[in-house]
Write a protein that holds these residues in place. Structure first.
Motif, PDB file in Angstrom:
ATOM      1  N   MET A 144      17.030  73.111 -38.117  1.00 61.42           N
ATOM      2  CA  MET A 144      17.218  71.662 -38.802  1.00 61.42           C
ATOM      3  C   MET A 144      16.423  70.566 -38.448  1.00 61.42           C
ATOM      4  O   MET A 144      16.070  70.640 -37.225  1.00 61.42           O
ATOM      5  CB  MET A 144      18.538  71.128 -39.010  1.00 61.42           C
ATOM      6  N   ILE A 145      16.201  69.553 -39.230  1.00 60.91           N
ATOM      7  CA  ILE A 145      15.452  68.402 -38.596  1.00 60.91           C
ATOM      8  C   ILE A 145      16.460  67.301 -39.022  1.00 60.91           C
ATOM      9  O   ILE A 145      16.925  66.895 -40.242  1.00 60.91           O
ATOM     10  CB  ILE A 145      14.142  67.940 -39.300  1.00 60.91           C
ATOM     11  N   VAL A 172      14.007  61.208 -34.164  1.00 59.28           N
ATOM     12  CA  VAL A 172      14.117  62.465 -35.315  1.00 59.28           C
ATOM     13  C   VAL A 172      14.188  63.740 -34.102  1.00 59.28           C
ATOM     14  O   VAL A 172      13.358  63.714 -33.063  1.00 59.28           O
ATOM     15  CB  VAL A 172      12.942  62.707 -35.938  1.00 59.28           C
ATOM     16  N   SER A 173      15.102  64.703 -34.458  1.00 55.78           N
ATOM     17  CA  SER A 173      15.516  65.731 -33.606  1.00 55.78           C
ATOM     18  C   SER A 173      14.977  67.131 -34.493  1.00 55.78           C
ATOM     19  O   SER A 173      15.455  67.142 -35.527  1.00 55.78           O
ATOM     20  CB  SER A 173      16.939  66.025 -33.324  1.00 55.78           C
ATOM     21  N   TYR A 174      14.348  67.964 -33.836  1.00 59.94           N
ATOM     22  CA  TYR A 174      13.878  69.108 -34.308  1.00 59.94           C
ATOM     23  C   TYR A 174      14.647  70.202 -33.715  1.00 59.94           C
ATOM     24  O   TYR A 174      14.504  70.345 -32.384  1.00 59.94           O
ATOM     25  CB  TYR A 174      12.239  69.432 -34.073  1.00 59.94           C
ATOM     26  N   GLU A 175      15.462  70.977 -34.624  1.00 60.81           N
ATOM     27  CA  GLU A 175      16.345  71.701 -33.675  1.00 60.81           C
ATOM     28  C   GLU A 175      16.149  73.321 -34.287  1.00 60.81           C
ATOM     29  O   GLU A 175      15.568  74.004 -35.218  1.00 60.81           O
ATOM     30  CB  GLU A 175      17.873  71.769 -34.101  1.00 60.81           C
ATOM     31  N   PRO A 215      24.993  77.614 -26.686  1.00 61.88           N
ATOM     32  CA  PRO A 215      24.204  76.578 -25.638  1.00 61.88           C
ATOM     33  C   PRO A 215      23.440  75.578 -26.333  1.00 61.88           C
ATOM     34  O   PRO A 215      22.892  76.019 -27.206  1.00 61.88           O
ATOM     35  CB  PRO A 215      23.200  77.680 -24.756  1.00 61.88           C
ATOM     36  N   TYR A 216      23.346  74.517 -25.817  1.00 61.96           N
ATOM     37  CA  TYR A 216      22.561  73.297 -26.557  1.00 61.96           C
ATOM     38  C   TYR A 216      21.649  72.663 -25.399  1.00 61.96           C
ATOM     39  O   TYR A 216      22.019  72.213 -24.442  1.00 61.96           O
ATOM     40  CB  TYR A 216      23.453  72.387 -26.957  1.00 61.96           C
ATOM     41  N   ILE A 225      20.773  76.465 -29.029  1.00 59.61           N
ATOM     42  CA  ILE A 225      19.914  75.387 -29.682  1.00 59.61           C
ATOM     43  C   ILE A 225      19.110  74.828 -28.890  1.00 59.61           C
ATOM     44  O   ILE A 225      19.619  74.196 -27.945  1.00 59.61           O
ATOM     45  CB  ILE A 225      20.890  74.439 -30.719  1.00 59.61           C
ATOM     46  N   GLU A 226      17.818  74.766 -29.214  1.00 57.74           N
ATOM     47  CA  GLU A 226      16.961  73.664 -28.362  1.00 57.74           C
ATOM     48  C   GLU A 226      16.658  72.781 -29.341  1.00 57.74           C
ATOM     49  O   GLU A 226      15.934  72.784 -30.311  1.00 57.74           O
ATOM     50  CB  GLU A 226      15.624  74.457 -27.916  1.00 57.74           C
ATOM     51  N   SER A 227      16.919  71.447 -28.811  1.00 58.06           N
ATOM     52  CA  SER A 227      16.484  70.190 -29.910  1.00 58.06           C
ATOM     53  C   SER A 227      15.441  69.454 -28.989  1.00 58.06           C
ATOM     54  O   SER A 227      15.657  68.972 -27.974  1.00 58.06           O
ATOM     55  CB  SER A 227      17.882  69.389 -29.783  1.00 58.06           C
ATOM     56  N   TYR A 228      14.399  69.454 -29.925  1.00 58.41           N
ATOM     57  CA  TYR A 228      13.001  68.408 -29.433  1.00 58.41           C
ATOM     58  C   TYR A 228      13.310  67.221 -30.073  1.00 58.41           C
ATOM     59  O   TYR A 228      13.211  67.084 -31.262  1.00 58.41           O
ATOM     60  CB  TYR A 228      11.739  69.257 -29.708  1.00 58.41           C
TER      61      TYR A 228
END
Length: 139
Positions: A30-31, A43-46, A3-4, A53-56
Motif C-alpha cells: 500500500m501507499i 507518504v509511506s510506501y509499504e 514485524p514492522y 512490513i517494511e515502510s519507506y
C-alpha cells in the motif's frame, strides 16, 4: 503480530527503492499519505518483506513526488491517484486521467476534501432540497 520496520528516505530514493523491491519479487502492499503536525506531507510506501512490513517514508513540503506506477502498475497507480485526489499530491509520471471518487469539478478542480468541524456545522442550519432550513430540536 507482523514485524514492522520504518525507514526514512528522500524523494530521490522513491523510484530506486521501488525498482529494487520489484526486482527482488517483493510486493507493494500500500501507499499511504498524511499531513504531519508541522504541515508537511508524509507518504509511506509499504512492502511485504518476508512475513513483515517494511515502510519507506518520505516527508516533503511541496506537493510533488515521482510515480512508481511504471514499476508496480495498478498496485501503485490506484493509491497514487487517491492521494492526488484527496491530498493534492502530484505524482510525476502517473498516467491515470479522471477521478476515482470525487466529482471532476469539486473545489476549483483540485478535489481536496474540506472537513468541517461538527461544532461549526451545528452553528449553521442544514437545508433540504427545497431551500427551506430545517431545525433540529432536542427533547
Amino acid at each position: 503480530m507482523q514485524p514492522y520496520q520504518k525507514f526514512d528516505i528522500a524523494k530521490e530514493e522513491i523510484v530506486s527503492t521501488a525498482q529494487r523491491m520489484h526486482a527482488a519479487g517483493i510486493p507493494l502492499i500500500m501507499i499511504h499519505g498524511l499531513v504531519n503536525a508541522e504541515g508537511q506531507n508524509v507518504v509511506s510506501y509499504e512492502y511485504g518483506v518476508d512475513k513483515g512490513i517494511e515502510s519507506y517514508q518520505v516527508t516533503f513540503a511541496d506537493n510533488a513526488l515521482p510515480s512508481v506506477s511504471a514499476v508496480y502498475d495498478a498496485a501503485a497507480a490506484w493509491p497514487e491517484k487517491e492521494l492526488e485526489e484527496l491530498m493534492g499530491i502530484q505524482f510525476d509520471g502517473l498516467d491515470m486521467p479522471g477521478r476515482l471518487f470525487l466529482p471532476e469539478n469539486l473545489i476549483d478542480d483540485r478535489g481536496h476534501i474540506i472537513v468541517t468541524p461538527l461544532s461549526e456545522l451545528r452553528e449553521h442550519r442544514h437545508f433540504d432540497g427545497e431551500g427551506e432550513g430545517t431545525e433540529t430540536t432536542q427533547a
